[in-house]
Design a protein around this motif. Structure first.
Motif, PDB file in Angstrom:
ATOM      1  N   ALA A  24      45.125  33.253  48.691  1.00  0.00           N
ATOM      2  CA  ALA A  24      45.033  34.403  49.376  1.00  0.00           C
ATOM      3  C   ALA A  24      43.889  33.427  51.477  1.00  0.00           C
ATOM      4  N   SER A  25      44.553  34.863  52.016  1.00  0.00           N
ATOM      5  CA  SER A  25      43.610  34.068  53.758  1.00  0.00           C
ATOM      6  C   SER A  25      42.557  34.968  53.792  1.00  0.00           C
ATOM      7  N   GLY A  26      42.044  34.934  54.389  1.00  0.00           N
ATOM      8  CA  GLY A  26      40.902  35.736  55.018  1.00  0.00           C
ATOM      9  C   GLY A  26      39.540  34.527  54.418  1.00  0.00           C
ATOM     10  N   ARG A  27      38.431  35.084  54.801  1.00  0.00           N
ATOM     11  CA  ARG A  27      36.991  34.845  54.132  1.00  0.00           C
ATOM     12  C   ARG A  27      36.266  35.112  53.773  1.00  0.00           C
ATOM     13  N   THR A  28      36.572  36.669  53.082  1.00  0.00           N
ATOM     14  CA  THR A  28      36.022  37.323  51.554  1.00  0.00           C
ATOM     15  C   THR A  28      37.283  37.419  50.438  1.00  0.00           C
ATOM     16  N   PHE A  29      37.498  36.254  50.180  1.00  0.00           N
ATOM     17  CA  PHE A  29      38.293  36.302  48.724  1.00  0.00           C
ATOM     18  C   PHE A  29      37.333  36.409  47.449  1.00  0.00           C
ATOM     19  N   SER A  30      35.913  35.587  47.884  1.00  0.00           N
ATOM     20  CA  SER A  30      35.297  35.587  46.627  1.00  0.00           C
ATOM     21  C   SER A  30      34.706  36.803  46.541  1.00  0.00           C
ATOM     22  N   SER A  31      35.159  37.980  47.162  1.00  0.00           N
ATOM     23  CA  SER A  31      34.531  38.272  47.456  1.00  0.00           C
ATOM     24  C   SER A  31      35.427  40.034  46.524  1.00  0.00           C
ATOM     25  N   TYR A  32      35.976  39.698  46.143  1.00  0.00           N
ATOM     26  CA  TYR A  32      37.536  40.569  45.728  1.00  0.00           C
ATOM     27  C   TYR A  32      37.707  40.104  44.592  1.00  0.00           C
ATOM     28  N   THR A  69      46.062  31.891  30.441  1.00  0.00           N
ATOM     29  CA  THR A  69      44.925  31.828  31.243  1.00  0.00           C
ATOM     30  C   THR A  69      44.557  32.286  32.972  1.00  0.00           C
ATOM     31  N   VAL A  70      43.656  33.213  32.917  1.00  0.00           N
ATOM     32  CA  VAL A  70      43.347  33.052  34.653  1.00  0.00           C
ATOM     33  C   VAL A  70      42.441  32.285  34.591  1.00  0.00           C
ATOM     34  N   SER A  71      42.360  31.830  36.397  1.00  0.00           N
ATOM     35  CA  SER A  71      41.324  30.960  36.577  1.00  0.00           C
ATOM     36  C   SER A  71      41.275  31.305  38.190  1.00  0.00           C
ATOM     37  N   ARG A  72      39.984  30.977  39.033  1.00  0.00           N
ATOM     38  CA  ARG A  72      40.512  30.956  40.339  1.00  0.00           C
ATOM     39  C   ARG A  72      39.595  29.618  41.185  1.00  0.00           C
ATOM     40  N   ASP A  73      39.837  29.627  42.415  1.00  0.00           N
ATOM     41  CA  ASP A  73      38.719  28.347  42.709  1.00  0.00           C
ATOM     42  C   ASP A  73      38.602  28.989  44.249  1.00  0.00           C
ATOM     43  N   ASN A  74      37.312  29.886  44.494  1.00  0.00           N
ATOM     44  CA  ASN A  74      36.895  30.330  45.921  1.00  0.00           C
ATOM     45  C   ASN A  74      36.772  29.429  46.460  1.00  0.00           C
ATOM     46  N   ALA A  75      36.975  28.426  46.945  1.00  0.00           N
ATOM     47  CA  ALA A  75      36.733  27.369  47.758  1.00  0.00           C
ATOM     48  C   ALA A  75      37.616  27.456  48.799  1.00  0.00           C
ATOM     49  N   LYS A  76      39.421  27.510  47.370  1.00  0.00           N
ATOM     50  CA  LYS A  76      40.385  27.422  48.462  1.00  0.00           C
ATOM     51  C   LYS A  76      41.051  27.890  48.374  1.00  0.00           C
ATOM     52  N   ASN A  77      40.753  30.229  47.980  1.00  0.00           N
ATOM     53  CA  ASN A  77      41.060  31.227  48.195  1.00  0.00           C
ATOM     54  C   ASN A  77      42.514  31.273  47.170  1.00  0.00           C
ATOM     55  N   THR A  78      42.073  31.087  45.909  1.00  0.00           N
ATOM     56  CA  THR A  78      43.256  30.967  45.107  1.00  0.00           C
ATOM     57  C   THR A  78      43.007  31.344  43.941  1.00  0.00           C
ATOM     58  N   VAL A  79      44.144  32.139  43.035  1.00  0.00           N
ATOM     59  CA  VAL A  79      44.283  31.772  42.103  1.00  0.00           C
ATOM     60  C   VAL A  79      45.162  32.218  41.403  1.00  0.00           C
ATOM     61  N   PHE A  80      45.289  31.960  39.698  1.00  0.00           N
ATOM     62  CA  PHE A  80      46.092  31.182  39.064  1.00  0.00           C
ATOM     63  C   PHE A  80      45.803  32.116  38.049  1.00  0.00           C
ATOM     64  N   LEU A  81      47.366  31.696  37.111  1.00  0.00           N
ATOM     65  CA  LEU A  81      47.713  32.184  36.003  1.00  0.00           C
ATOM     66  C   LEU A  81      48.647  30.787  35.262  1.00  0.00           C
ATOM     67  N   GLN A  82      48.190  30.432  34.676  1.00  0.00           N
ATOM     68  CA  GLN A  82      48.659  29.507  33.237  1.00  0.00           C
ATOM     69  C   GLN A  82      49.389  30.311  32.237  1.00  0.00           C
TER      70      GLN A  82
END
Length: 122
Positions: A24-32, A69-82
């Motif tokens: 994700a782009s932008g600085r508000t990823f963790s708000s979603y 399994t869904v996970s996210r890394d807010n520091a890297k603005n990324t969400v994963f789906l294993q």
């Protein structure tokens, strides 16, 4: 506003695994709230998994529980789906989406990626 780009799709045999990423782009990823949807030909887009802002809470469709399994890394603005133990019926275009609350239908999410194809052969 946020822009989403998925990656990691491909062709895999039944029983195999794939890991999807959504940057994700932008600085508000963790708000979603972030969701993963999928759409197979001739079928409606369905919610597969979702994860709350902090990552502490998750949701899974019954069809993927215990396998995805869904996970996210807010520091890297990324969400994963294993995705493990993949089945031919998991074949679809997979989309990540961002919204303000955990919703089970696609109109509840405001921002979408372009999708990535996952094909599971039998």
């Amino acid at each position: 506003q946020v822009q989403l780009v998925e990656s990691g799709g491909g062709l895999v045999q039944a029983g195999g695994s794939l890991r999807l990423s959504c940057a994700a782009s932008g600085r508000t990823f963790s708000s979603y709230v972030m969701g993963w949807f999928r759409q197979a030909p001739g079928k409606e887009r369905e919610l597969v998994a979702a994860i709350m802002r902090s990552g502490a809470n998750t949701y899974y469709a019954d069809s993927v529980k215990g396998r995805f399994t869904v996970s996210r890394d807010n520091a890297k603005n990324t969400v994963f789906l294993q995705m493990n133990s993949l089945k031919p019926e998991d074949t679809a275009v997979y989309y990540c989406a961002a919204g303000q609350r955990l919703g089970s239908t696609w109109p509840e999410y405001a921002y979408w990626g372009q999708g990535t194809q996952v094909t599971v052969s039998s």
